[in-house]
Design an enzyme around this catalytic site. Structure first.
Site, PDB file in Angstrom:
ATOM      1  N   HIS A 203      28.420   3.975  22.988  1.00  0.00           N
ATOM      2  CA  HIS A 203      28.762   5.233  22.293  1.00  0.00           C
ATOM      3  C   HIS A 203      27.639   6.251  22.277  1.00  0.00           C
ATOM      4  CE1 HIS A 203      26.446   3.443  19.025  1.00  0.00           C
ATOM      5  NE2 HIS A 203      26.368   4.647  18.515  1.00  0.00           N
TER       6      HIS A 203
HETATM    7  C1  UD1 Z   1      27.038   8.844  15.057  1.00  0.00           C
HETATM    8  C2  UD1 Z   1      25.519   8.912  14.926  1.00  0.00           C
HETATM    9  C3  UD1 Z   1      24.883   7.781  15.699  1.00  0.00           C
HETATM   10  C4  UD1 Z   1      25.468   6.450  15.304  1.00  0.00           C
HETATM   11  C5  UD1 Z   1      26.991   6.494  15.384  1.00  0.00           C
HETATM   12  C6  UD1 Z   1      27.569   5.220  14.818  1.00  0.00           C
HETATM   13  C7  UD1 Z   1      24.462  11.137  14.725  1.00  0.00           C
HETATM   14  C8  UD1 Z   1      23.763  12.217  15.456  1.00  0.00           C
HETATM   15  N1  UD1 Z   1      24.996  10.171  15.487  1.00  0.00           N
HETATM   16  O1  UD1 Z   1      27.341   9.014  16.439  1.00  0.00           O
HETATM   17  O2  UD1 Z   1      23.491   7.751  15.429  1.00  0.00           O
HETATM   18  O3  UD1 Z   1      24.969   5.468  16.179  1.00  0.00           O
HETATM   19  O4  UD1 Z   1      27.493   7.586  14.613  1.00  0.00           O
HETATM   20  O5  UD1 Z   1      28.828   4.957  15.328  1.00  0.00           O
HETATM   21  O6  UD1 Z   1      24.528  11.158  13.525  1.00  0.00           O
HETATM   22  N2  UD1 Z   1      34.997  10.909  16.135  1.00  0.00           N
HETATM   23  C9  UD1 Z   1      36.299  10.560  15.865  1.00  0.00           C
HETATM   24  N3  UD1 Z   1      36.557   9.983  14.656  1.00  0.00           N
HETATM   25  C10 UD1 Z   1      35.613   9.759  13.721  1.00  0.00           C
HETATM   26  C11 UD1 Z   1      34.288  10.135  13.999  1.00  0.00           C
HETATM   27  C12 UD1 Z   1      33.995  10.708  15.210  1.00  0.00           C
HETATM   28  O7  UD1 Z   1      37.195  10.733  16.670  1.00  0.00           O
HETATM   29  O8  UD1 Z   1      35.931   9.208  12.635  1.00  0.00           O
HETATM   30  C13 UD1 Z   1      34.704  11.502  17.451  1.00  0.00           C
HETATM   31  C14 UD1 Z   1      34.703  13.029  17.443  1.00  0.00           C
HETATM   32  O9  UD1 Z   1      35.221  13.457  18.654  1.00  0.00           O
HETATM   33  C15 UD1 Z   1      33.226  13.348  17.375  1.00  0.00           C
HETATM   34  C16 UD1 Z   1      32.596  12.205  18.158  1.00  0.00           C
HETATM   35  O10 UD1 Z   1      33.398  11.081  17.874  1.00  0.00           O
HETATM   36  O11 UD1 Z   1      32.919  14.597  17.925  1.00  0.00           O
HETATM   37  C17 UD1 Z   1      31.172  11.915  17.754  1.00  0.00           C
HETATM   38  O12 UD1 Z   1      31.087  11.674  16.344  1.00  0.00           O
HETATM   39  P1  UD1 Z   1      29.668  11.905  15.603  1.00  0.00           P
HETATM   40  O13 UD1 Z   1      29.736  11.396  14.224  1.00  0.00           O
HETATM   41  O14 UD1 Z   1      29.213  13.303  15.795  1.00  0.00           O
HETATM   42  O15 UD1 Z   1      28.683  11.018  16.444  1.00  0.00           O
HETATM   43  P2  UD1 Z   1      28.771   9.510  16.873  1.00  0.00           P
HETATM   44  O16 UD1 Z   1      28.785   9.451  18.358  1.00  0.00           O
HETATM   45  O17 UD1 Z   1      29.853   8.803  16.136  1.00  0.00           O
HETATM   46  N1  UDP Z   2      30.806  -2.502  14.573  1.00  0.00           N
HETATM   47  C1  UDP Z   2      32.065  -2.812  14.059  1.00  0.00           C
HETATM   48  N2  UDP Z   2      33.164  -2.644  14.864  1.00  0.00           N
HETATM   49  C2  UDP Z   2      33.082  -2.200  16.144  1.00  0.00           C
HETATM   50  C3  UDP Z   2      31.801  -1.892  16.662  1.00  0.00           C
HETATM   51  C4  UDP Z   2      30.679  -2.046  15.855  1.00  0.00           C
HETATM   52  O1  UDP Z   2      32.167  -3.230  12.904  1.00  0.00           O
HETATM   53  O2  UDP Z   2      34.121  -2.071  16.804  1.00  0.00           O
HETATM   54  C5  UDP Z   2      29.634  -2.607  13.695  1.00  0.00           C
HETATM   55  C6  UDP Z   2      28.552  -3.531  14.181  1.00  0.00           C
HETATM   56  O3  UDP Z   2      28.701  -4.828  13.655  1.00  0.00           O
HETATM   57  C7  UDP Z   2      27.271  -2.889  13.647  1.00  0.00           C
HETATM   58  C8  UDP Z   2      27.633  -1.442  13.522  1.00  0.00           C
HETATM   59  O4  UDP Z   2      29.041  -1.343  13.629  1.00  0.00           O
HETATM   60  O5  UDP Z   2      26.999  -3.383  12.348  1.00  0.00           O
HETATM   61  C9  UDP Z   2      26.968  -0.686  14.622  1.00  0.00           C
HETATM   62  O6  UDP Z   2      27.415   0.606  14.641  1.00  0.00           O
HETATM   63  P1  UDP Z   2      27.264   1.545  15.886  1.00  0.00           P
HETATM   64  O7  UDP Z   2      27.033   0.756  17.104  1.00  0.00           O
HETATM   65  O8  UDP Z   2      28.428   2.451  15.854  1.00  0.00           O
HETATM   66  O9  UDP Z   2      25.991   2.418  15.499  1.00  0.00           O
HETATM   67  P2  UDP Z   2      24.420   2.237  15.695  1.00  0.00           P
HETATM   68  O10 UDP Z   2      24.000   0.938  15.111  1.00  0.00           O
HETATM   69  O11 UDP Z   2      24.128   2.355  17.153  1.00  0.00           O
HETATM   70  O12 UDP Z   2      23.848   3.400  14.957  1.00  0.00           O
END
Ligand code: UD1
Ligand code: UDP
Length: 355
Positions: A203
């Site tokens: 992601h």
């Molecule tokens: C965010 C965090 C990242 C973290 C990740 C955990 C920042 C800059 N990034 O990344 O550090 O590792 O969360 O998963 O804070 N979207 C949906 N539904 C949702 C949320 C997001 O469809 O509930 C989609 C939207 O298109 C959005 C994209 O995901 O634009 C990215 O979401 P965003 O929260 O900006 O960043 P993440 O990639 O989720």
């Molecule tokens: N995780 C989850 N379901 C999923 C993928 C990840 O519960 O389908 C959990 C995982 O166990 C970990 C956390 O989400 O605790 C990690 O989140 P993510 O990889 O989105 O973010 P990051 O740690 O890179 O910020």
């Protein structure tokens, strides 16, 4: 102490779950959800299955550009600090929700406390690296998960208020591992056998937002010698569709919706290997003795690499394929991230602060 905790994204719900259980024994907690993640499977599922108290406030910021999203959170959190007058604002990790909380709190009265302080990838191209550095430098209390994280803070001139507590995600997984074995039937549902499949998550913006990189990851995963289960993040699903790679991904991999924490822990525990660019998943793999192939060139969880449990492979398809086909013998781990009582320590440090 009155503690205003800020969460907003999936990994923060898991961290807050671990800390909240201890915090609420001796402190008053007000839980704020920024609304950064809002889909059922990225948010509600964690509150429900982990019994996290309903947030007292949800700012509902949703998705947008970094500046717009962070600004909306900043405004909302500033208002709540004024209304609730907390003693402490508690921040987790490195997301935009973390940064917004840090900026809002640092300029007013409350103590700013950061869980997962001192981590660095040293890659300033990552938005998370900017969030970590700025949050640490705005914090009064810094809860470092490892000695090396505290050393990093010292190198940046931060020595006051630093406490090595261990990693709160270790606390969470010690609880979840057995519960998941008992309660999750995700392996049966997916028709995969213990130890005979790979798990993958992708992601990171740097890997999803360039077609060539995402395609190289897909090339690598598709050539794996095992079935690959990919719980797909919405950002990744969106990009796969817009790059016209979705059909290929769903036909060559076992693509599923994101799963809840217990199912995820069961999958990670049962997988022969995990292939990921997640921060949290690298260390969860380390805790569960699952070798990890990381689709990045650097990591902030460096002990997972130096112990031999995690290989930094980047996104070249031949390298991914090589590491998916190769066995290696991980080394001794030690306890670089504490002993599973980080949350107890954090609650106590807060109770002792200013006494
Ligand atoms: C965010 C965090 C990242 C973290 C990740 C955990 C920042 C800059 N990034 O990344 O550090 O590792 O969360 O998963 O804070 N979207 C949906 N539904 C949702 C949320 C997001 O469809 O509930 C989609 C939207 O298109 C959005 C994209 O995901 O634009 C990215 O979401 P965003 O929260 O900006 O960043 P993440 O990639 O989720
Ligand atoms: N995780 C989850 N379901 C999923 C993928 C990840 O519960 O389908 C959990 C995982 O166990 C970990 C956390 O989400 O605790 C990690 O989140 P993510 O990889 O989105 O973010 P990051 O740690 O890179 O910020």
């Amino acid at each position: 102490m009155k503690v205003l905790s800020i969460v907003g994204a999936r990994p923060q719900f898991i961290k807050a779950f671990a800390v909240s259980r201890e915090l609420r024994k001796s402190h008053e907690e007000i839980l704020v959800h920024t609304g950064q993640h809002y889909d059922e499977e990225l948010s509600d599922v964690f509150f429900e299955e982990l019994g996290i108290p309903e947030p007292d406030y949800n700012l509902g910021v949703g998705s947008s550009s970094h500046g717009t999203q962070t600004a909306a959170m900043l405004e909302g959190i500033e208002g709540l600090i004024e209304t609730e007058a907390p003693d402490v604002v508690l921040l987790y990790g490195d997301t935009n929700s973390t940064l917004a909380g840090a900026i809002a709190a640092a300029k007013v009265d409350p103590i700013v406390a950061h869980v997962e302080a001192g981590l660095r990838s040293h890659n300033r191209e990552m938005p998370e690296e900017i969030n970590r550095v700025l949050t640490d430098h705005a914090s009064d209390l810094l809860f470092a998960p490892s000695d090396s994280a505290a050393e990093t803070l010292a190198e940046e001139g931060i020595t006051e208020g630093v406490h090595v507590t261990g990693d709160v995600m270790y606390d969470a997984i010690l609880w979840a591992r057995d519960v998941a074995k008992e309660e999750s039937d995700v392996l049966t549902q997916l028709g995969v056998e213990e130890g005979e499949f790979f798990l993958s998550t992708v992601h990171r913006a740097s890997n999803t937002d360039e077609r060539d990189r995402l395609e190289a990851i897909l090339d690598g995963l598709s050539a794996a010698p095992r079935d690959v289960v990919l719980p797909v993040h919405p950002r990744t699903e969106d990009r796969l569709k817009s790059y016209d790679l979705w059909h290929r991904a769903t036909s060559e991999l076992e693509v599923i919706d994101p799963v809840g924490y217990l199912d995820f822990v069961r999958l990670l525990d049962g997988a022969e290997r995990v292939v990921t660019d997640s921060g949290g998943v690298q260390k969860e793999a380390f805790y569960l003795d699952t070798p990890c192939v990381t689709l990045r060139d650097e990591t902030e969880w460096k002990e997972t690499v130096t112990s031999g449990w995690n290989k930094l492979v980047g996104v070249s398809a031949p390298e991914i394929v090589k590491f998916l086909n190769k066995s290696w013998s991980p080394g001794r781990k030690g306890d670089p991230y504490g002993s599973g009582d980080a949350s107890v320590k954090i609650a106590k440090i807060l109770a002792d602060y200013n006494e």
